[in-house]
Design a protein around this motif. Structure first.
Motif, PDB file in Angstrom:
ATOM      1  N   HIS D 158       1.418  22.199   1.721  1.00  0.00           N
ATOM      2  CA  HIS D 158       1.751  21.601   0.433  1.00  0.00           C
ATOM      3  C   HIS D 158       0.916  20.342   0.158  1.00  0.00           C
ATOM      4  O   HIS D 158       0.294  20.214  -0.897  1.00  0.00           O
ATOM      5  N   GLY D 159       0.869  19.457   1.109  1.00  0.00           N
ATOM      6  CA  GLY D 159       0.148  18.210   0.920  1.00  0.00           C
ATOM      7  C   GLY D 159      -1.350  18.438   0.765  1.00  0.00           C
ATOM      8  O   GLY D 159      -2.018  17.779  -0.041  1.00  0.00           O
ATOM      9  N   GLN D 160      -1.855  19.392   1.522  1.00  0.00           N
ATOM     10  CA  GLN D 160      -3.282  19.697   1.407  1.00  0.00           C
ATOM     11  C   GLN D 160      -3.624  20.224   0.020  1.00  0.00           C
ATOM     12  O   GLN D 160      -4.692  19.935  -0.521  1.00  0.00           O
ATOM     13  N   GLN D 162      -2.104  19.350  -2.670  1.00  0.00           N
ATOM     14  CA  GLN D 162      -2.125  18.164  -3.532  1.00  0.00           C
ATOM     15  C   GLN D 162      -3.518  17.544  -3.506  1.00  0.00           C
ATOM     16  O   GLN D 162      -4.087  17.222  -4.544  1.00  0.00           O
ATOM     17  N   GLU D 181       2.309  12.896 -10.383  1.00  0.00           N
ATOM     18  CA  GLU D 181       2.854  12.723  -9.037  1.00  0.00           C
ATOM     19  C   GLU D 181       1.870  13.066  -7.925  1.00  0.00           C
ATOM     20  O   GLU D 181       2.081  13.983  -7.151  1.00  0.00           O
ATOM     21  N   ALA D 184       3.298  12.686  -4.187  1.00  0.00           N
ATOM     22  CA  ALA D 184       4.447  13.443  -3.705  1.00  0.00           C
ATOM     23  C   ALA D 184       4.054  14.237  -2.468  1.00  0.00           C
ATOM     24  O   ALA D 184       3.039  14.920  -2.460  1.00  0.00           O
ATOM     25  N   GLY D 185       4.826  14.131  -1.418  1.00  0.00           N
ATOM     26  CA  GLY D 185       4.548  14.897  -0.214  1.00  0.00           C
ATOM     27  C   GLY D 185       3.446  14.319   0.636  1.00  0.00           C
ATOM     28  O   GLY D 185       2.963  14.971   1.556  1.00  0.00           O
ATOM     29  N   MET D 186       3.032  13.108   0.312  1.00  0.00           N
ATOM     30  CA  MET D 186       2.017  12.494   1.162  1.00  0.00           C
ATOM     31  C   MET D 186       2.656  11.410   2.023  1.00  0.00           C
ATOM     32  O   MET D 186       3.663  10.805   1.636  1.00  0.00           O
ATOM     33  N   THR D 187       2.046  11.170   3.149  1.00  0.00           N
ATOM     34  CA  THR D 187       2.567  10.105   4.002  1.00  0.00           C
ATOM     35  C   THR D 187       2.224   8.760   3.384  1.00  0.00           C
ATOM     36  O   THR D 187       1.396   8.667   2.467  1.00  0.00           O
ATOM     37  N   ASP D 188       2.875   7.756   3.881  1.00  0.00           N
ATOM     38  CA  ASP D 188       2.648   6.434   3.312  1.00  0.00           C
ATOM     39  C   ASP D 188       1.170   6.061   3.324  1.00  0.00           C
ATOM     40  O   ASP D 188       0.636   5.510   2.370  1.00  0.00           O
ATOM     41  N   GLY D 189       0.518   6.394   4.418  1.00  0.00           N
ATOM     42  CA  GLY D 189      -0.890   6.062   4.529  1.00  0.00           C
ATOM     43  C   GLY D 189      -1.714   6.793   3.492  1.00  0.00           C
ATOM     44  O   GLY D 189      -2.576   6.215   2.823  1.00  0.00           O
ATOM     45  N   GLU D 190      -1.429   8.063   3.342  1.00  0.00           N
ATOM     46  CA  GLU D 190      -2.182   8.861   2.378  1.00  0.00           C
ATOM     47  C   GLU D 190      -1.925   8.366   0.960  1.00  0.00           C
ATOM     48  O   GLU D 190      -2.802   8.388   0.104  1.00  0.00           O
ATOM     49  N   GLU D 193      -4.049   5.559   0.279  1.00  0.00           N
ATOM     50  CA  GLU D 193      -5.423   6.004   0.093  1.00  0.00           C
ATOM     51  C   GLU D 193      -5.637   6.594  -1.301  1.00  0.00           C
ATOM     52  O   GLU D 193      -6.661   6.365  -1.944  1.00  0.00           O
ATOM     53  N   ASP D 213       6.916   6.700  -6.795  1.00  0.00           N
ATOM     54  CA  ASP D 213       6.768   5.850  -5.616  1.00  0.00           C
ATOM     55  C   ASP D 213       6.378   4.441  -6.063  1.00  0.00           C
ATOM     56  O   ASP D 213       5.247   4.195  -6.472  1.00  0.00           O
TER      57      ASP D 213
END
Ligand SMILES: Nc1ncnc2c1ncn2[C@@H]1O[C@H](COP(=O)(O)OP(=O)(O)OP(=O)(O)O)[C@@H](O)[C@H]1O
Ligand SMILES: Nc1ncnc2c1ncn2[C@@H]1O[C@H](COP(=O)(O)OP(=O)(O)OP(=O)(O)O)[C@@H](O)[C@H]1O
Ligand SMILES: NC(N)=O
Ligand SMILES: [Mg+2]
Ligand SMILES: [Mg+2]
Lengths: 231, 528, 399, 254, 380
Positions: D158-160, D162, D181, D184-190, D193, D213
């Protein structure tokens, strides 16, 4: 309650999970974290039976459920809120909720009113088709639908994705409440570290299909976790 | 025309008058001659001479119970006894070389006319009406005196009207009747106002007075105007009836294709199985329980549903369930299955049509105002409505209906909700197939029961479902009715062939306007 | 021992299987019987059955296969005209023999084809004559399926009726698509047309599957034969086997054969057929008789030519006589059509026909006298060696 | 950018005024007005169901407004154009639910999005120039899917997906980017970025971002519009709107 | 540019296919004409005609695969384009008969004489010219496809709705061509052909030439289709198949792309029909029958949708099976065999013969690339 024991999972020839082990207890929130594509969703699919595992074993309440069909796992008490919501687009909100009746005995076939307290928007949209809802509304519906089945294990794959901050807080409170009732184990995949940290009793961190860090939240080093999920 | 001048004499009360025995001899010789013109002549002689046995002989002739051969003419009674036609005396033994005296349409018409005259005084009002109708058609002048007597005695209003109309039909063509009576006759016919009245009015001979001709012309325009209106109504009725046939044929497909998304090319064969089940039921009834024949369709319905549903379930469990998520491949597999089923039926029952009879309540027609309504069509409309209602209720009101829709929309998620997808799939396909089987019972009443039956409905069925909007049962209903009625309104103008072409073009154009059918699903949900 | 192969080219599947399958069976029976009699010229016959599946290109393919690969000596086959048209070039190219057993629209006389079914003059016209004379019919509905055979027959009939003084407004022509199944409108139109005060009849060239719903509708709308008789050219015993005939009593059909004809030949044939099918209810019909005649003629011609060579058999066939099943002797004519009696039958309650009229032997015309383009044409493969000889110009090759 | 187009009715790049739309009687957007200037990045927040995605549907031609004006580049009426025409004007979109071409490789997904003439003839005789190839490589680098370039997009997580959508949007190089959005579905770091990436893009493009967010929004540091029940509830810097009682009540929560 | 277009993306499978066809185009006619019938390598004329027919079907299958396999347009009316091409060729062949028809009319074909037509209808003009007729072989199906597609694609008719109206189209044409009044010979169609560009159609050498021509056209059709699908346009078209509206948001005018592919495909089907008619010897309205078009879809599915070579293979395999099954002891039961074949292929060869063979081959050689799981099924 749930014990995932060294499972492998393949998509064709590509391996998505390698000897992953996870456990979840009743009355506890088990959180799984990790970067995009590390295999969190694959793990959840394996638990609910959407993807066959190629090695290892999954047991639930002491029974091996590795070979059970998804519907039988649901009947055993596993409910799933998938990533990407997957509400039934052409069923109304009400009907979407009613699909949760399937594993219930006749007298329990009603929608608990707490659900509408938690997600008031659903109450006002009972007649609207699931597919017409906004993204966040769909997410709320997906969670509510899972809860209709009165599960013993609730599997949540990124339940806060696309949801407005106030409701995220509500969901946090709800998960807290469900835990406190003590009749349900909760497995939560989450990307918001803060949210996860607040809720998790136990934490599993994954990287490239493997669990690389795990333990009771209280005992883990938050910085180490954050480093693992950083890019 | 048969002379019925002394027909009154035939009444048992007046049986004293006797014709000449020579004439009677001639009649019996002619009956044995095996020629239609001789038979006709014989009927005339028997009537003209008021032979005491005439009524019995003619009735027997009509039923094929009059036997002749070797100079003997014998009446076989309904319970199988043999009587000498001449005397009515029972025969001890069957004379050799007897054969039924043959009929053709000409003879049959004469018999009808004769029996018409004979039946006018029958104690049964229904028979009197039938006799009056026969006279109306034969317009046999010689019946007039009897007719008048009958009218005088008549107490039943319907019978009286029928007798009056028969009288009018005769009078209008009778040049020497009093002009006033003939004018009155025109009125009576106008009152009747149907196609037959029109025909009778048109048969007014050229000798008529101008007053009479005027009256006739007015009556004709009057009737034609009314008939034109009725004809529109009739066409609508035909449309409704065709629509209900299309609905029945398509509604199972609305489930297997519309709800489940299986491009079910074997749908027609499910209909066929229903029709063959009807055939088998009737066959068993014919040979074992002839008395049950009128219930044959009622017995066939559940069986046809069951047979088709079971075959459907077998197909679903054996083949289709491996193809979910690959809808196009269902086309290939079900096409293969349809070939197999067709050939299986061909091997088992032979390639030719099988006879499925109509129970009494589905035969014939009745008039509703100016509408001629055939019973079988009426029942089919009622049946289609019932099936539709039941199906709608199942889909919308029962848990299984909800589960069916959930499973088709997202099979994996449905199973994660604890829905037994396999069972629901099998039940849904079974339901769709079973309903197709029900359609087969109805279609057996109006169409061929042959291995090709299914093929002739499959295209129409898909058109209806798609035209109405896939996945919407109401769409299928409205689609079927629209296409049925459009077809029947076009047909009188364009003819059946061009009408059908026009309808296809209409569908193509209509879909441009509404690319997702009549009852299109709109909004995000559809794209999701 | 070497066998002689005979090809059978009838659809066993698809829409035409309904009619053609019995013809395959009757051929198998005839060949069987011939072999019991010792075969032909001392050789046993062997039937080669193929299934052209109601598909016209497949007919051509299968014909080629029979002739080129299986090397059959003659082929018995086809039902629809288009299937015959489709195989024609193959028979010409590979020079073989086809026996075609079905009534058709005429306008053809080919060296390689022998037409044992009726030409229009052997069916349609006598039927109309009967109705006009016996039933005093003055108004005509010509109803047919929309394709060549009905169109032609109706053309011929229209011309004929007009020549007999029938006015244009007393003729109604109606066409329906193949497999037409909703007859409500048309039947009620017929009813209406028939209520103009003149005796009316329907001449039906409705084909195949469409007949059953047509007759069911007639019955339900209560059109009795005594009111408006229907005479059909494509409805025989086999078609009636699928309908409850009680309401149809008295409607007519015109053929060259009916099962109900009482002759010793026919009774023997029916008995043999029932025994062969192991079914007491098995019915016989006109195209079956055509194959009986055709096969007998082929056997005789082979014996006369003392050879199976197509050329020799083709030359031997004209003039060959074979008994038909209705008590006469049919003869192969130089135009490759045969002589047949025309029978009119009325439908009986048991699904059989009651013969109400029978003519003497009528010679089949390859070319219809009623049509402008063909009134001067004859087929003559004996003298003129030509299928379309123009008697006016004295030349072969049409106009 | 093209504020000076002759005949322009407004100098804004995007101009929405009095836009309303309803679905079967439900008013999803009511009298929405919004303007985006050339080169501006705007963040849009608001409760679930506020109409954010619907607004993007209207701008991109997926949904037709019942009433209201939607102008692009000062003079083009977007309500008269279809999706393809609008896209060709230079409006690109990332969907809330990632939609990529599952049966194309990741590289081909980018190639299809790559800015170029979209005519039949051009695509039929297309040859990938060196510059194009380089651009594709760059984008694959940015979205960190370079190693996976030959994999089918359908097999991504899913994140990929995005990320791939973001890559496709970059490849399109539109004047105006609508980003629904992205985090959505990304980690805080991503997420962080992504914010950096968007800020980079916003240097020479106009951008509208929708997100829930708040960290991300804060990171962007741009003007925020709060939608509620189909119209603008508040507008201004994030700190200002977050202090708004109503915004806290309907959106942020306590 | 053109050559690059034609050879781009050519894979091994395509090369093998082309090579086989090229060899067939040369060797079969030689083996038929030069070798004596007794010889082991002799190809009988009947076999050659049969294979000529199969190859025409193969071209039709490729044309369908182009729209269905790559563009997601499930046309249930492709037989219509095939038949129209066939009729255009048939009309040319009819006009070549000249005064050798049964009625000897130099202008009017037999069926017109027979229906008492006094002059040639306008739409028959020009068909005595071979170039004109060949133009019509392309133009008539192409134009119909263009007009039909123009409306349908602009109105965004997709999925089963499109399938059903293509079926309605061919069904309407079927009924229309059945009518004698249409001037195409009604049910009996066009037949009794004599000559094609001056050569006797029945002659062995003509048949051989037609066979070679069919191979050549199949090669050309394959090259064009291959060229299209491996160009960027091909990628766009696949994108449309899988996510039509997403493609639109990228700025592609979906309707034009579909229209292009649909029209090219219809022209190709028309050529297939044109080659078919002289080899089969008849064209009749039943070629418009919806069942024929459905069968074409089935050939493609059997061979492997979206592979081009597979489509051709499927056409040949199914039709060869039909030829075999409809003779001999199988004849009364062949539908069982054919039906079972279809069911078997769907169940056990989900990607068709070619796709499955390829998977098998790939699995033997190297571990496969991950493929999208069952979850995102390609849009239809
Ligand atoms: N086709 C439709 N039919 C009915 N209601 C619709 C339709 N489309 C959108 N809606 C409703 O319109 C409202 C706005 O939806 P929209 O998707 O624009 O919200 P959003 O602001 O993007 O929300 P989220 O933050 O959850 O993505 C929602 O209440 C939704 O249910
Ligand atoms: N259907 C599929 N077919 C093939 N590979 C897949 C499939 N689904 C996921 N994968 C691959 O498996 C790996 C794990 O994917 P998964 O969806 O479990 O990741 P995730 O941790 O949930 O990521 P995200 O945070 O993006 O949701 C990824 O590399 C992904 O590309
Ligand atoms: N010859 C016929 N009936 O087609
Ligand atoms: Mg995931
Ligand atoms: Mg949204």
């Amino acid at each position: 309650m749930l014990s995932v024991d060294a499972i492998d999972l393949h998509y064709g020839a590509a391996q998505a999970l390698r000897r992953v082990s996870v456990t979840a207890e009743i009355g506890k929130v088990t959180c799984v974290m990790g970067r995009n594509g590390v295999g969190k969703t694959s793990l959840m699919r394996a638990i609910v039976g959407h993807q066959a595992i190629s090695g290892g074993k999954i047991s639930f309440g002491g029974e091996d459920i590795s070979k059970l069909r998804s519907e039988d796992r649901a009947r055993a008490g596993i409910a799933y809120v998938p990533q990407g919501r997957e509400v039934f687009p052409l069923l109304s909100v009400k009907e979407n909720l009613e699909t949760g009746y399937a594993p219930l005995p006749r007298k329990e076939r009603y929608v608990p009113s707490e659900l509408f307290d938690l997600f008031p928007v659903l109450k006002s949209m009972l007649g609207r088709r699931g597919g017409d809802l906004s993204g966040g509304q769909q997410q709320q519906l997906a969670i509510a639908r899972a809860l209709v089945t009165r599960p013993k294990l609730l599997v949540l794959d990124e339940p806060t994705e696309g949801i407005q901050p106030s409701i995220i807080k509500d969901i946090g409170r709800a998960i807290d409440y469900l835990r406190s009732k003590g009749d349900m184990a909760i497995v939560l995949v989450e990307q918001y570290f803060d949210f996860a940290r607040d809720l998790a009793d136990t934490m599993f961190v994954m990287e490239r299909g493997e669990v690389v860090l795990s333990g009771p939240m209280a005992e883990l080093d938050a910085n180490q976790v954050q480093r693992l999920i950083q890019v | 025309m048969i002379a019925l001048a002394t027909l009154l004499a035939l009444q048992p009360s007046a049986a004293s008058a006797q014709g000449s025995p020579q004439a009677a001899d001639e009649a019996f010789t002619r009956l044995g001659a095996d020629s239609f013109s001789d038979t006709n002549r014989a009927i005339e002689i028997l009537i003209a001479n008021a032979h005491p046995q005439a009524a019995i002989i003619i009735e027997a002739l009509a039923d094929g119970r009059l036997l002749a051969g070797g100079g003997a003419v014998v009446v076989k009674t309904k319970d199988g006894k043999l009587l000498d036609a001449r005397t009515g005396a029972a025969l001890a033994s069957e004379p050799p070389g007897l054969g039924a005296v043959r009929l053709n349409n000409g003879v049959r018409r004469n018999i009808q006319a004769a029996l018409g005259g004979l039946g006018l005084l029958n104690p049964d009002a229904g028979k009197r009406i039938a006799a009056a109708e026969a006279v109306f058609k034969s317009r046999d002048v010689s019946v007039l005196p009897v007719l008048e007597t009958a009218i005088g005695k008549e107490t039943d209003t319907r019978a009286k009207a029928a007798l009056r109309q028969a009288q009018a039909a005769i009078l209008i063509a009778k040049a020497d009747a009093p002009p006033f009576d003939r004018l009155a006759a025109v009125d009576v016919l106008r009152e009747r106002g149907d196609q037959d009245a029109l025909a009778t009015l048109r048969s007014l001979p050229g000798d008529a007075t101008s007053a009479l001709k005027d009256a006739q012309a007015r009556a004709i325009t009057d009737i034609e105007g009314k008939l034109a209106l009725w004809r529109t109504a009739q066409n609508l009725w035909y449309g409704l009836s065709l629509g209900s046939v299309l609905l029945l044929a398509a509604i199972g497909l609305a489930i297997t294709f519309g709800v489940m998304g299986v491009i079910n090319m074997a749908h027609g064969e499910m209909v066929m199985l229903g029709a063959y089940t009807t055939f088998i039921v009737q066959e068993v009834i014919r040979t074992r329980f002839p008395g049950l024949f009128d219930y044959s369709l009622a017995i066939a319905l559940p069986l046809a549903f069951l047979v088709a549903a079971l075959v459907g379930i077998a197909i679903e469990r054996g083949v289709i369930r491996f193809l979910y998520g690959r809808p196009l491949e269902t086309l290939l597999a079900t096409w293969g299955i349809s070939l197999i089923l067709q050939q299986a039926v061909r091997t088992a029952f032979g390639p030719t049509n099988r006879e499925v009879g109509a129970p009494a309540f589905m035969s014939g027609a009745f008039d509703l105002g100016g509408l001629a309504i055939t019973w079988n069509r009426l029942w089919i409309i009622v049946f289609a409505a019932l099936v539709f209602g039941a199906l709608l209720a199942i889909l919308k009101l029962t848990p299984i209906g909800l589960q069916m829709r959930a499973v088709t929309q997202n099979r994996r998620m449905a199973s994660a909700m604890g829905i037994r997808t396999g069972r629901v799939d099998a039940l849904t396909f079974g339901l769709g197939s079973g309903v197709a089987g029900l359609a087969g019972v109805a279609l057996s009443q109006i169409d061929n029961v042959s291995p090709n039956l299914g093929q002739s409905y499959i295209i129409d069925s898909f058109m209806v479902v798609v035209f109405g909007g896939v996945g919407n049962l109401w769409g299928t209903l409205v689609g079927a009715m629209t296409l049925g009625i459009a077809n029947k309104l076009l047909e009188p103008y364009a003819g059946a062939v061009l009408g059908k072409i026009a309808l296809l073009v209409f569908i193509i154009l209509f879909i441009q306007k509404r690319p997702r059918g009549l009852f299109a699903q709109k909004g995000r949900a559809v794209e999701a | 021992q070497e066998t002689i192969k005979v090809g059978i080219l009838h659809s066993l599947s698809g829409t035409m299987a309904i009619s053609e399958t019995t013809l395959k069976d009757v051929m198998l029976m005839l060949i069987d019987e011939q072999n019991k009699k010792g075969g032909v010229l001392g050789k046993k016959l062997e039937a080669v059955v193929v299934d052209p599946a109601s598909n016209w290109p497949l007919f051509a393919e299968k014909a080629r296969e029979l002739i080129a690969k299986d090397k059959v000596s003659a082929v018995f086959g086809c039902w629809t005209s288009v299937s015959r048209k489709s195989v024609l070039p193959v028979f010409k190219e590979l020079n073989s023999i086809l026996f075609y057993p079905v009534q058709y629209e005429g306008e053809e006389s080919e060296r390689n084809v022998f037409y044992t079914g009726a030409a229009p003059n052997q069916q349609a016209i006598p039927a109309v004559d009967y109705l006009a004379k016996e039933e005093k019919v003055q108004r005509w509905v010509l109803a047919g399926t929309d394709y060549v055979y009905p169109r032609t027959t109706n053309k011929v009939l229209e011309a004929y009726l007009k020549s007999k003084g029938v006015k244009a407004e007393d003729i109604m022509i109606n066409y329906t698509p193949f497999g037409h199944s909703d007859w409500q409108t048309i039947v009620s139109d017929i009813k209406k047309f028939g209520s103009a005060g003149k005796k009316t009849a329907v001449v039906s060239t409705i084909n195949g599957d469409a007949n059953v719903p047509f007759y069911k509708e007639l019955g339900n709308q209560g059109i009795k034969a005594t009111d408006i008789p229907v005479v059909a050219f494509s409805v025989g015993e086999e078609e009636l086997a699928g309908i409850d005939t009680k309401p149809l009593l008295g409607h007519l059909a015109a053929w060259n054969y009916f099962q109900s004809v009482k002759t010793p030949e026919n009774e023997a044939f029916i008995k043999q057929w029932k025994a062969y099918k192991k079914n007491e209810k098995a019915v016989t019909n006109d195209p079956m008789e055509a194959h009986v005649i055709g096969f007998a003629m082929w056997v005789k011609a082979v014996e006369k030519a003392k050879s199976f060579d197509p050329d020799k058999v083709i030359d031997a066939l004209p003039g060959i006589e074979a008994p038909n099943l209705t008590g006469g002797v049919s003869k192969m004519l130089p135009n490759h059509h045969i002589t047949k009696p025309v029978l009119i039958g009325e439908i009986k309650a048991d699904g059989q026909f009651d013969v109400v009229s029978k003519t003497g032997l009528v010679a089949g015309d390859a070319w219809s006298k009623e049509l402008d383009g063909s009134k001067d044409l004859i087929g003559d493969w004996v003298e003129k060696k030509c299928g379309n000889f123009n008697v006016k110009t004295g030349k072969c090759g049409g106009a | 950018m093209n504020a000076s187009v002759p005949g322009a009715l407004t100098s804004s790049l995007l101009y929405l005024d009095g836009v309303s739309v309803s679905f079967d009687g439900f008013k999803a957007i009511r009298g929405l007005s919004l303007t985006i200037e050339p080169g501006e990045m705007r963040a849009i927040i608001g409760p679930n169901g506020a109409g954010k995605t619907t607004m993007m549907d209207i701008i991109t031609g997926k949904t037709r407004p019942d009433v209201g004006t939607v102008m692009f580049g000062g003079s083009v009426d977007l309500t008269k154009l279809d999706e393809a025409a609008i896209a060709n004007l230079g409006i690109g979109r990332k969907f809330q639910k990632p939609t990529v071409f599952d049966f194309h490789s990741i590289e081909d997904n980018i190639l299809l999005a790559l800015k170029s003439k979209r005519t039949v003839a051009r695509t039929l005789f297309w040859k990938t120039a060196a510059a194009d190839a380089k651009r594709i490589d760059d984008i694959l680098g940015i979205i960190k899917l370079g190693d996976a370039r030959d994999r089918l997009a359908g097999s991504l997580s899913h994140g990929q997906k995005q990320w791939l959508e973001i890559g496709m949007l970059l490849a399109q190089d539109p004047k105006l980017l609508l980003v629904d959005e992205p985090a959505a579905g990304m980690t805080d770091g991503e997420t962080a970025e992504t914010a950096t990436l968007l800020k980079e893009i916003a240097k020479d493009h106009s951008v509208i971002v929708v997100e829930h967010d708040m960290g991300f929004i804060r990171e962007l540091g741009v003007k925020v519009t709060v939608l509620h029940e189909g119209s603008v509830l508040a507008e201004g810097p994030l700190d200002q709107v977050s202090a708004n009682e109503r915004v806290v009540e309907v959106y942020l929560g306590r | 540019m053109i050559t690059r277009f034609l050879i781009q993306g050519m894979d091994k499978r395509g090369l093998v296919f082309l090579a086989v066809l090229a060899v067939l185009a040369v060797l079969v006619p030689l083996a038929n004409l030069l070798l004596p019938p007794g010889s082991l390598l002799h190809v009988p004329t009947s076999t050659m005609s049969l294979w000529g027919k199969y190859l025409c079907y193969a071209l039709l299958a490729i044309s369908l695969d182009l729209v269905w396999g790559y563009c997601g347009i499930l046309s249930l009316g492709h037989g219509a384009f095939f038949a129209l091409g066939g009729y255009a060729m048939g009309m040319y062949l009819m006009r070549q008969i000249g005064s050798r028809g049964t009625y000897g009319n130099p202008i009017l074909p037999d069926f017109m004489v027979f229906l008492n037509w006094s002059e040639l209808p306008w739409y028959w003009y020009g068909f005595s010219s071979f170039p004109f007729a060949m133009l019509m072989v392309l133009a008539v199906p192409g134009l119909l496809a263009f007009v039909f597609g123009w409306f349908a694609f602009r109105s965004r008719v997709t999925g089963v709705y499109l399938s059903i109206i293509t079926q309605a189209l061919t069904y309407a044409l079927l009924l229309a061509f059945f009518r004698n009044d249409m001037g195409f010979g009604g049910n009996n169609g066009l037949t009794d052909f004599k000559e094609i560009v001056g050569f006797n159609v029945q002659a062995q050498s003509t048949r051989a030439a037609l066979f070679s021509m069919t191979c050549v056209m199949l090669i050309a059709g394959f090259l064009i289709a291959r060229g299209i699908v491996s160009s960027k346009l091909g990628k766009v078209v696949i994108a449309i198949r899988d996510a039509e509206s997403r493609t639109r948001f990228l700025g592609y005018r979906v309707d034009r792309f579909k229209l292009f592919v649909f029209t090219v495909s219809a022209c190709m089907a028309g050529v297939a029909g044109a080659l078919y008619v002289p080899q089969v010897g008849i064209i009749n309205p039943s070629e418009f029958a919806p069942a024929n078009s459905i069968e074409t879809v089935i050939w493609v599915a059997v061979g492997g949708r979206g592979t081009l070579v597979g489509a051709a293979l499927g056409a040949v395999v199914v039709n060869y099976a039909k030829t075999v099954f409809t003779s001999g002891f199988m004849a009364p039961y062949w539908l069982f065999a054919l039906g079972a074949l279809f069911v078997f292929v769907t169940l056990f060869m989900p990607k068709g013969i070619l796709g499955t063979a390829q998977d098998w081959w790939a699995r033997r050689k190297a571990p496969p690339k991950p493929s999208p799981a069952a979850e995102p099924a390609p849009a239809e």
